[in-house]
Write a protein that holds these residues in place. Structure first.
Motif, short mmCIF file in Angstrom:
data_model
loop_
_atom_site.label_atom_id
_atom_site.label_comp_id
_atom_site.label_asym_id
_atom_site.label_seq_id
_atom_site.Cartn_x
_atom_site.Cartn_y
_atom_site.Cartn_z
N LEU A 242 2.78 1.92 -3.58
CA LEU A 242 1.72 2.36 -4.41
C LEU A 242 1.58 3.92 -3.94
CD1 LEU A 242 -0.56 -0.77 -4.91
CD2 LEU A 242 1.36 -0.17 -6.47
N LEU A 243 0.93 3.76 -3.04
CA LEU A 243 0.37 5.90 -2.51
C LEU A 243 1.58 6.35 -2.95
CD1 LEU A 243 -1.69 5.41 1.07
CD2 LEU A 243 -2.37 5.68 -1.26
N VAL B 188 -8.19 6.47 -6.12
CA VAL B 188 -6.99 4.94 -5.01
C VAL B 188 -7.01 5.21 -3.90
CG1 VAL B 188 -3.85 4.96 -5.24
CG2 VAL B 188 -5.11 5.79 -7.08
N PHE C 243 -2.86 6.25 -12.10
CA PHE C 243 -4.34 5.96 -11.04
C PHE C 243 -4.57 4.46 -11.22
CE2 PHE C 243 -5.53 10.87 -10.36
CZ PHE C 243 -4.09 10.66 -9.79
N ILE C 244 -5.60 4.56 -12.53
CA ILE C 244 -5.44 3.16 -13.28
C ILE C 244 -5.00 2.23 -12.87
CG2 ILE C 244 -6.72 2.02 -15.25
CD1 ILE C 244 -7.44 4.34 -16.01
N GLY D 212 -10.92 -0.29 -9.83
CA GLY D 212 -10.71 -0.40 -10.99
C GLY D 212 -11.41 0.06 -12.65
N LEU E 170 -2.74 1.75 -11.15
CA LEU E 170 -2.40 1.41 -9.73
C LEU E 170 -2.96 0.19 -8.79
CD1 LEU E 170 -0.63 5.05 -8.32
CD2 LEU E 170 0.43 2.93 -8.77
N ILE E 171 -4.12 0.78 -9.40
CA ILE E 171 -5.49 -0.05 -8.42
C ILE E 171 -5.40 -1.47 -8.92
CG2 ILE E 171 -8.11 -0.27 -9.05
CD1 ILE E 171 -8.68 2.92 -8.85
N PHE E 172 -5.14 -1.48 -10.87
CA PHE E 172 -4.89 -2.71 -10.81
C PHE E 172 -3.54 -3.62 -10.01
CE2 PHE E 172 -8.46 -1.63 -14.06
CZ PHE E 172 -8.97 -2.66 -14.14
N SER F 72 -1.77 11.42 -14.74
CA SER F 72 -1.83 10.15 -14.25
C SER F 72 -3.04 10.07 -13.87
CB SER F 72 -2.04 12.13 -12.74
OG SER F 72 -3.36 12.90 -13.28
N ILE F 73 -4.30 10.10 -14.25
CA ILE F 73 -5.37 9.48 -13.89
C ILE F 73 -5.15 7.85 -14.78
CG2 ILE F 73 -7.53 9.36 -15.45
CD1 ILE F 73 -7.02 12.07 -15.54
N TYR F 74 -3.89 7.91 -15.69
CA TYR F 74 -3.83 7.01 -16.43
C TYR F 74 -2.54 5.73 -15.18
CZ TYR F 74 -4.49 8.59 -21.36
OH TYR F 74 -5.68 8.95 -22.23
N TRP G 46 1.48 7.28 -6.19
CA TRP G 46 -0.12 8.13 -6.47
C TRP G 46 0.37 9.20 -6.24
CZ3 TRP G 46 -1.51 10.51 -2.23
CH2 TRP G 46 -3.13 10.94 -1.77
N TYR H 241 -2.29 -2.77 -7.20
CA TYR H 241 -2.64 -3.27 -6.30
C TYR H 241 -3.99 -4.50 -6.60
CZ TYR H 241 -5.30 -2.78 -1.23
OH TYR H 241 -5.82 -2.91 -0.15
N ALA H 242 -4.81 -4.61 -7.59
CA ALA H 242 -6.14 -5.76 -6.77
C ALA H 242 -5.23 -7.24 -7.45
CB ALA H 242 -6.89 -5.78 -7.78
N ARG I 294 -12.43 -5.36 -4.85
CA ARG I 294 -10.80 -4.11 -5.15
C ARG I 294 -10.55 -4.04 -6.83
NH1 ARG I 294 -7.73 -9.22 -2.05
NH2 ARG I 294 -8.07 -8.20 -0.43
N ILE I 295 -11.23 -5.10 -7.40
CA ILE I 295 -11.97 -4.69 -8.91
C ILE I 295 -11.92 -4.01 -9.37
CG2 ILE I 295 -12.72 -7.25 -9.46
CD1 ILE I 295 -8.91 -6.03 -11.28
N ALA J 138 -10.01 2.38 -2.91
CA ALA J 138 -9.22 0.93 -3.68
C ALA J 138 -8.62 0.20 -2.80
CB ALA J 138 -8.71 1.08 -4.72
N LEU J 139 -7.36 1.72 -1.93
CA LEU J 139 -6.15 1.47 -0.77
C LEU J 139 -7.15 1.28 0.08
CD1 LEU J 139 -4.84 0.98 -4.05
CD2 LEU J 139 -3.29 1.90 -2.96
N MET K 255 0.76 -0.63 -0.28
CA MET K 255 0.10 0.34 -0.12
C MET K 255 0.71 0.88 0.01
SD MET K 255 -3.04 0.94 2.89
CE MET K 255 -1.41 2.18 3.52
N LEU L 159 -12.79 2.99 -11.96
CA LEU L 159 -11.30 4.14 -12.44
C LEU L 159 -12.00 4.11 -13.61
CD1 LEU L 159 -10.40 6.94 -11.84
CD2 LEU L 159 -8.69 5.63 -11.52
N MET M 96 -7.43 15.72 -11.93
CA MET M 96 -6.99 14.70 -10.52
C MET M 96 -7.67 14.77 -9.18
SD MET M 96 -2.91 15.71 -11.13
CE MET M 96 -3.00 17.10 -10.34
N THR N 148 -10.61 11.79 -9.86
CA THR N 148 -9.97 10.26 -10.18
C THR N 148 -9.29 9.66 -9.22
OG1 THR N 148 -7.85 11.32 -11.85
CG2 THR N 148 -10.55 10.51 -12.41
#
Lengths: 90, 582
Positions: free
Chosen positions: A20-21, B85, A62-63, B282, A65-67, A58-60, A24, A69-70, B278-279, B88-89, A17, B285, B78, B81
């Motif tokens: 990844l943060l 993060v 963020f996406i 994603g 990061l979540i994937f 930044s938006i790309y 971010w 993480y999952a 979690r997913i 999700a985290l 975490m 987003l 920013m 969106t």
């Protein structure tokens, strides 16, 4: 025993975490806000680099990061044997 | 076929679809009404979350704001969106494991306190109502402009539709209509953007078109736009005018606020497993980013098109869209030099900036204004909110595209309104009735209360839409600051600290809320004349103060938590339990 395993799982989760943060923070607050004027002297195609980070890049990230993480968390769940069985909602 | 007939067809067809889904997915139990039975597919939940989240503000207003502010618009891109993060985290998977129905539910159980639950209920209702009023107004504006019905009739029609699927279907009905509404709204946003991107840059993807060369000129669009804006005495498009500190704090407040908004959090209660939560964040987003990476392109295209079409145009030969929006009062022109030609320059054309129309026409046929002229050369006022709606007409796109945009705007407003109304109704029926005042009621009675509360909430929201209190527009932007300063720290510490107790949570929430609320009320309502960077704390505007409120909340919580006894054993066990999926 069970307790130690859960502790190890939790600290692995926290490590992931925080990593990844950090990314971010770096792309949004770093490249998109604090360093935006500095980065604007470089170009990225038709964009100034700082402008691209703050309105697109930044938006790309963020996406992604979540994937990540999952995906990593699902792997951690299995490694520590804490993944869910199907349909355990009461 | 005329644009208006097309619009009736499109809007009618999408409404029929929503009603069909409402009838097909009625809820029979509170579990279905609150969390759609907890078995929504994570991909479907992603689309529903995207529609739930993207409101009239995202669809109608955001590109307009960026078109006029340029680089400063990044705080919304920013902020709205990046919050996902955090969600999700830090929150979604754990709250899903906790497996309850509402956000106050978590606060009440985790902090073993009815007082904390009630504070949470009040926050939920306050945040959601300020937010929903704006949606209903958005519905009214789309109706009045495109279908030429009265704004109030538009609000009533919108209320009727939301009533049908929110009251009958609860979360189950809302989820599947939101999936449909997402498809409508994203299609409606992307189609005109793609058309315009091809026309201007030959690149079919607007996100890439933004960084491309203007067709046939060899010059990059953004460079050209910077040149045009500076030439006309406006600030350059890709350069911001807000201070770095303020940008930082506003963006942080929007991010933490997004993660703390109850109507978004509850969507993650509807998926079957922690892993799905979690997913699903994603997927949500990805769906949101389709619109959010397109919006800055729409903004730049619109600014370019407006400057090149309007500046130097003779009023007598103005295109239909210009005079139609002038009739709606959202465009105004004062012919300062009496040459019959529109001069579009930097600065406000008039004082006060918003037009106050006199009931007379000028020599060129324009609507005359009571405002004072300003000393600069700018003659034009354009309301930011019309950019998305007017752009297809400005770019002379076919009628069906214009109709599509109207249907998309309605989908965005209705889907968000429904999500908010559900959160309000569950806070009343579940947290107030079942958990506080009438613990004896059975599931059927609780469901009935939920439906009654939803019906009442729709009614109140409609009244807000018809008689908008003057402060709504001001307050909506602050719902985020308040969510950031109240919910976000309490939820996060509740998960990440076993030591976090009731005293700390209540002290933290009260500190964060009073500070943020007080700062906003002071600068917006008590002394608006002092509302500028010289008087702000560290140069932080009221829009960004939620971040400081959040930091205060964290600080007070940490301190109080060390001075007061730890929470009971069983609460510490709950916290350890939500940290592991099984």
């Amino acid at each position: 025993m069970e307790n130690d395993k859960n502790k190890a799982y939790w600290s692995a989760n926290l490590r992931l975490m925080f990593t990844l943060l950090a990314v971010w923070f770096a792309v949004s607050f770093g490249c998109g806000i604090l360093l935006v004027d500095y980065l604007d002297q470089f170009r990225f195609g038709g964009y100034k680099l700082g402008f691209w980070f703050s309105q697109q890049g930044s938006i790309y990230v963020f996406i992604a990061l979540i994937f990540v993480y999952a995906w990593r968390m699902n792997r951690l769940d299995r490694e520590f044997g804490v993944e869910e069985q199907d349909e355990d909602r009461s | 076929m005329s644009a208006q007939v097309m619009t009736y067809l499109f809007v009618g067809a999408t409404f029929a679809l929503y009603i069909g889904i409402a009838i097909w997915s009625r809820s029979a139990s509170t579990n279905e009404f609150y969390v759609a039975g907890g078995h929504v597919n994570p991909l479907a939940n992603g689309a529903a979350t995207a529609a739930d989240w993207m409101s009239a503000a995202s669809f109608l207003s955001m590109a307009g704001i960026i078109a006029f502010e340029g680089a400063d618009g990044a705080r919304y891109l920013m902020g709205w969106t990046g919050g996902y993060v955090l969600l999700a985290l830090l929150l979604a998977p754990y709250l899903r494991k906790f497996s309850k129905f509402t956000v106050p539910d978590f606060v009440g159980d985790r902090y073993y306190s009815q007082a904390a639950r009630l504070v949470a209920v009040v926050c939920v209702i306050f945040i959601s109502f300020t937010y929903v009023a704006g949606q209903m107004r958005g519905v009214g504006v789309v109706f009045s402009r495109f279908l030429e019905v009265d704004i109030n009739t538009g609000v009533v029609i919108g209320m009727g539709i939301v009533f049908l699927y929110a009251v009958l279907g609860g979360m189950k009905g809302i989820t599947y209509t939101q999936v449909a509404q997402f498809c409508v709204l994203i299609f409606a946003y992307l189609v005109p953007a793609i058309f315009i991107s091809i026309m201007l840059t030959n690149n079919p993807l607007p996100m890439l078109g933004l960084g491309s060369e203007l067709a046939g000129s060899g010059e990059h669009l953004l460079d050209r736009l910077d040149g045009l804006t500076t030439e006309l005495g406006m600030s350059a498009f890709t350069e911001g005018s807000k201070s770095t500190v303020d940008m930082f704090f506003i963006t942080a407040a929007l991010m933490a606020g997004t993660a703390g908004l109850p109507h978004v959090i509850v969507r993650f209660f509807t998926v079957p497993r922690v892993r799905d939560a979690r997913i699903s964040a994603g997927y949500a987003l990805v769906f949101i980013a389709l619109l959010y990476t397109t919006a800055p392109a729409v903004a730049a295209f619109a600014r370019y098109n407006i400057i090149s079409n309007v500046d130097g145009m003779e009023y007598a030969g103005a295109p239909g869209w210009f005079t139609k929006w002038e009739d709606s009062g959202l465009i105004a022109w004062r012919d300062k030099n009496n040459d019959g030609v529109v001069q579009y320059r930097g600065g406000n054309a008039m004082s006060p900036a918003a037009p106050d129309f006199a009931d007379m026409r000028g020599t060129s046929g324009e609507r005359l204004l009571n405002n004072e002229s300003t000393s600069n050369d700018n003659e034009l006022y354009i309301d930011r909110d019309i950019i998305v709606l007017a752009h297809p007409e400005i770019a002379r796109l076919p009628n069906w595209v214009i109709a599509l945009v109207a249907a998309g705007g309605l989908a965005a407003a209705l889907s968000t309104a429904a999500g908010l109304l559900l959160v309000i109704s569950t806070a009343v029926s579940h947290d107030l009735m079942k958990k506080t005042f009438m613990p004896g009621i059975n599931d059927r009675q609780e469901l009935m209360f939920a439906r009654i509360a939803a019906a009442l909430a729709v009614g109140i929201a409609g009244i807000f839409g018809i008689y908008p209190p003057g402060f709504v527009a001001e307050v909506v932007a602050f719902a985020f600051g308040l969510a950031a300063a109240s919910f976000f720290p309490v939820l996060m510490l509740g998960i990440f600290s076993t030591r976090m107790n009731k005293e700390a949570a209540i002290a933290g929430m009260i500190t964060g809320l009073t500070f943020t609320f007080g700062y906003i009320v002071y600068f917006k309502f008590i002394s608006p004349e002092l509302n500028n960077a010289d008087h702000w704390f560290f140069g932080i505007s009221p829009e960004g103060i939620g971040t400081l409120g959040m930091l205060l909340n964290f600080a007070v919580s940490m301190m109080v938590m060390r001075l007061t006894p730890p929470p009971p054993e069983e609460v510490q066990r709950i916290v350890e339990n939500i940290r592991v999926p099984r």
